[in-house]
Design a protein around this motif. Structure first.
Motif, PDB file in Angstrom:
ATOM      1  N   GLU A   1      -1.855   6.663  24.660  1.00  0.00           N
ATOM      2  CA  GLU A   1      -3.288   6.821  24.926  1.00  0.00           C
ATOM      3  C   GLU A   1      -3.981   5.469  25.058  1.00  0.00           C
ATOM      4  O   GLU A   1      -4.836   5.268  25.930  1.00  0.00           O
ATOM      5  CB  GLU A   1      -3.940   7.641  23.805  1.00  0.00           C
ATOM      6  CG  GLU A   1      -3.489   9.086  23.758  1.00  0.00           C
ATOM      7  CD  GLU A   1      -3.744   9.812  25.073  1.00  0.00           C
ATOM      8  OE1 GLU A   1      -4.793   9.534  25.700  1.00  0.00           O
ATOM      9  OE2 GLU A   1      -2.902  10.633  25.475  1.00  0.00           O
ATOM     10  N   ALA A   2      -3.589   4.541  24.184  1.00  0.00           N
ATOM     11  CA  ALA A   2      -4.154   3.198  24.271  1.00  0.00           C
ATOM     12  C   ALA A   2      -3.760   2.531  25.584  1.00  0.00           C
ATOM     13  O   ALA A   2      -4.542   1.766  26.169  1.00  0.00           O
ATOM     14  CB  ALA A   2      -3.691   2.357  23.086  1.00  0.00           C
ATOM     15  N   LEU A   3      -2.544   2.831  26.071  1.00  0.00           N
ATOM     16  CA  LEU A   3      -2.103   2.287  27.353  1.00  0.00           C
ATOM     17  C   LEU A   3      -2.984   2.796  28.489  1.00  0.00           C
ATOM     18  O   LEU A   3      -3.453   2.012  29.328  1.00  0.00           O
ATOM     19  CB  LEU A   3      -0.648   2.669  27.609  1.00  0.00           C
ATOM     20  CG  LEU A   3      -0.117   2.397  29.026  1.00  0.00           C
ATOM     21  CD1 LEU A   3      -0.173   0.913  29.358  1.00  0.00           C
ATOM     22  CD2 LEU A   3       1.302   2.937  29.178  1.00  0.00           C
ATOM     23  N   LEU A   4      -3.221   4.102  28.523  1.00  0.00           N
ATOM     24  CA  LEU A   4      -4.051   4.672  29.585  1.00  0.00           C
ATOM     25  C   LEU A   4      -5.461   4.098  29.544  1.00  0.00           C
ATOM     26  O   LEU A   4      -6.053   3.797  30.588  1.00  0.00           O
ATOM     27  CB  LEU A   4      -4.082   6.191  29.457  1.00  0.00           C
ATOM     28  CG  LEU A   4      -2.761   6.908  29.810  1.00  0.00           C
ATOM     29  CD1 LEU A   4      -2.850   8.388  29.475  1.00  0.00           C
ATOM     30  CD2 LEU A   4      -2.421   6.717  31.277  1.00  0.00           C
TER      31      LEU A   4
ATOM     32  N   PRO B   1       5.325   5.945  20.392  1.00  0.00           N
ATOM     33  CA  PRO B   1       4.935   6.982  19.433  1.00  0.00           C
ATOM     34  C   PRO B   1       4.188   8.111  20.168  1.00  0.00           C
ATOM     35  O   PRO B   1       3.640   7.902  21.249  1.00  0.00           O
ATOM     36  CB  PRO B   1       4.012   6.232  18.464  1.00  0.00           C
ATOM     37  CG  PRO B   1       4.322   4.785  18.661  1.00  0.00           C
ATOM     38  CD  PRO B   1       4.732   4.629  20.090  1.00  0.00           C
ATOM     39  N   PRO B   2       4.175   9.335  19.616  1.00  0.00           N
ATOM     40  CA  PRO B   2       4.647   9.639  18.260  1.00  0.00           C
ATOM     41  C   PRO B   2       6.112  10.074  18.166  1.00  0.00           C
ATOM     42  O   PRO B   2       6.716   9.994  17.108  1.00  0.00           O
ATOM     43  CB  PRO B   2       3.732  10.794  17.842  1.00  0.00           C
ATOM     44  CG  PRO B   2       3.440  11.496  19.126  1.00  0.00           C
ATOM     45  CD  PRO B   2       3.339  10.422  20.169  1.00  0.00           C
ATOM     46  N   THR B   3       6.728  10.549  19.262  1.00  0.00           N
ATOM     47  CA  THR B   3       8.089  11.075  19.155  1.00  0.00           C
ATOM     48  C   THR B   3       9.144  10.057  19.544  1.00  0.00           C
ATOM     49  O   THR B   3      10.326  10.278  19.299  1.00  0.00           O
ATOM     50  CB  THR B   3       8.263  12.316  20.048  1.00  0.00           C
ATOM     51  OG1 THR B   3       8.215  11.926  21.426  1.00  0.00           O
ATOM     52  CG2 THR B   3       7.185  13.354  19.758  1.00  0.00           C
ATOM     53  N   TYR B   4       8.737   8.966  20.182  1.00  0.00           N
ATOM     54  CA  TYR B   4       9.663   7.913  20.630  1.00  0.00           C
ATOM     55  C   TYR B   4      10.725   8.470  21.580  1.00  0.00           C
ATOM     56  O   TYR B   4      11.887   8.085  21.523  1.00  0.00           O
ATOM     57  CB  TYR B   4      10.330   7.242  19.422  1.00  0.00           C
ATOM     58  CG  TYR B   4       9.350   6.542  18.531  1.00  0.00           C
ATOM     59  CD1 TYR B   4       8.905   5.265  18.810  1.00  0.00           C
ATOM     60  CD2 TYR B   4       8.841   7.191  17.399  1.00  0.00           C
ATOM     61  CE1 TYR B   4       7.975   4.637  17.991  1.00  0.00           C
ATOM     62  CE2 TYR B   4       7.917   6.564  16.573  1.00  0.00           C
ATOM     63  CZ  TYR B   4       7.493   5.297  16.883  1.00  0.00           C
ATOM     64  OH  TYR B   4       6.568   4.678  16.069  1.00  0.00           O
TER      65      TYR B   4
ATOM     66  N   GLU C   1       7.210   9.039  25.873  1.00  0.00           N
ATOM     67  CA  GLU C   1       5.752   8.921  25.975  1.00  0.00           C
ATOM     68  C   GLU C   1       5.305   7.813  26.920  1.00  0.00           C
ATOM     69  O   GLU C   1       4.306   7.943  27.627  1.00  0.00           O
ATOM     70  CB  GLU C   1       5.127   8.697  24.599  1.00  0.00           C
ATOM     71  CG  GLU C   1       4.994   9.955  23.765  1.00  0.00           C
ATOM     72  CD  GLU C   1       6.263  10.276  22.988  1.00  0.00           C
ATOM     73  OE1 GLU C   1       6.214  11.153  22.117  1.00  0.00           O
ATOM     74  OE2 GLU C   1       7.304   9.642  23.251  1.00  0.00           O
ATOM     75  N   GLY C   2       6.050   6.702  26.922  1.00  0.00           N
ATOM     76  CA  GLY C   2       5.696   5.606  27.808  1.00  0.00           C
ATOM     77  C   GLY C   2       5.830   5.997  29.268  1.00  0.00           C
ATOM     78  O   GLY C   2       4.963   5.687  30.094  1.00  0.00           O
ATOM     79  N   LEU C   3       6.921   6.684  29.596  1.00  0.00           N
ATOM     80  CA  LEU C   3       7.118   7.157  30.960  1.00  0.00           C
ATOM     81  C   LEU C   3       6.026   8.130  31.359  1.00  0.00           C
ATOM     82  O   LEU C   3       5.464   8.032  32.458  1.00  0.00           O
ATOM     83  CB  LEU C   3       8.485   7.831  31.075  1.00  0.00           C
ATOM     84  CG  LEU C   3       8.755   8.537  32.407  1.00  0.00           C
ATOM     85  CD1 LEU C   3       8.859   7.538  33.539  1.00  0.00           C
ATOM     86  CD2 LEU C   3      10.008   9.391  32.310  1.00  0.00           C
ATOM     87  N   ARG C   4       5.704   9.091  30.479  1.00  0.00           N
ATOM     88  CA  ARG C   4       4.674  10.082  30.795  1.00  0.00           C
ATOM     89  C   ARG C   4       3.314   9.408  31.012  1.00  0.00           C
ATOM     90  O   ARG C   4       2.561   9.791  31.914  1.00  0.00           O
ATOM     91  CB  ARG C   4       4.570  11.117  29.663  1.00  0.00           C
ATOM     92  CG  ARG C   4       5.833  11.914  29.417  1.00  0.00           C
ATOM     93  CD  ARG C   4       6.247  12.691  30.632  1.00  0.00           C
ATOM     94  NE  ARG C   4       7.598  13.223  30.491  1.00  0.00           N
ATOM     95  CZ  ARG C   4       8.306  13.716  31.486  1.00  0.00           C
ATOM     96  NH1 ARG C   4       7.790  13.728  32.706  1.00  0.00           N
ATOM     97  NH2 ARG C   4       9.521  14.184  31.286  1.00  0.00           N
ATOM     98  N   ALA C   5       3.026   8.422  30.201  1.00  0.00           N
ATOM     99  CA  ALA C   5       1.766   7.708  30.363  1.00  0.00           C
ATOM    100  C   ALA C   5       1.752   6.950  31.693  1.00  0.00           C
ATOM    101  O   ALA C   5       0.727   6.886  32.380  1.00  0.00           O
ATOM    102  CB  ALA C   5       1.544   6.741  29.208  1.00  0.00           C
ATOM    103  N   ALA C   6       2.901   6.376  32.066  1.00  0.00           N
ATOM    104  CA  ALA C   6       2.990   5.654  33.339  1.00  0.00           C
ATOM    105  C   ALA C   6       2.759   6.596  34.515  1.00  0.00           C
ATOM    106  O   ALA C   6       2.042   6.262  35.463  1.00  0.00           O
ATOM    107  CB  ALA C   6       4.361   4.982  33.453  1.00  0.00           C
TER     108      ALA C   6
END
Length: 220
Positions: free
Chosen positions: A35-38, A56-59, A62-67
């Motif tokens: 969320e902070a990335l977005l 986080p939170p599941t490691y 999440e980074g890919l989904r945010a990208a």
């Protein structure tokens, strides 16, 4: 070059900040979650973002989904994803976006500072970069995987360098052939993949996707 970093490990995050700053980049934001990335991407509009796939939170991804979400909000947002291991299931999802400006590197790659900053600039300028280990894994399977078994050794070499994000001129230098020869090999690859000229389709990306299909499958 203005950069946003998303990495949950404090030491690695601080190391990236220091490294990129020393290389002349401006780190406009460094965060530890999706969320902070977005928020940072919406606010800062950087030239490129360096994002850990597992946040986080599941490691898990999440980074890919945010990208992916960031590129949905602002198509073409340049993003270089980092991973500890070859995450085969993510390769197709990363490259399926019709817009360029994407990269996928193993974290060990960061230790090669010169190559890392080169790859980062390629992504920032709209290119596509894949870690050489990922490309090698794909090429190792080409000999036994259809529909690419029909490629000649030289065509496979050109395709591998295409996947790494190299331009035609750079491929020519790597293989010690002319840029015109590179263009001929690429056109043959397109023909074998039944990809006629189409202004609405990025044939280089489609070609790379096809040869990564088998590598990115769960059973691969």
């Amino acid at each position: 070059m203005r950069v946003v970093i998303a990495e949950d490990l404090l030491l690695l995050r601080e190391g990236l900040i220091r490294l990129l700053t020393e290389l002349g980049c401006t780190v406009v934001s460094a965060v530890d979650g999706p969320e902070a990335l977005l928020d940072a991407l919406d606010r800062e509009r950087p030239d490129v973002a360096v994002v850990d796939i597992r946040l986080p939170p599941t490691y898990r991804d999440e980074g890919l989904r945010a990208a992916i979400e960031a590129r949905r909000r602002r198509p073409g947002t340049p993003i270089l994803l980092l991973s500890q291991y070859i995450e085969r299931t993510y390769l197709r999802e990363l490259l399926a976006d019709s817009h360029e400006g994407v990269g996928y590197l193993l974290k060990d790659r960061v230790s090669d500072v010169r190559q890392f900053i080169t790859d980062l600039r390629v992504v920032a300028s709209g290119g596509t970069v894949l870690d050489p280990q990922v490309v090698t894994a794909a090429l190792d399977r080409l000999a036994t995987t259809d529909p690419l078994a029909g490629l000649t050794p030289r065509e496979r070499a050109v395709l591998g360098l295409m996947a790494r994000g190299l331009s035609n001129s750079a491929i020519g230098v790597e293989l010690d052939i002319t840029e015109r020869a590179v263009s001929k090999y690429i056109n043959r690859i397109f023909a074998k993949h039944d990809l006629p000229p189409d202004d609405n389709v990025h044939r280089r990306v489609l070609t790379v996707l096809r040869y990564l299909d088998d590598v990115s499958s769960p059973s691969g």
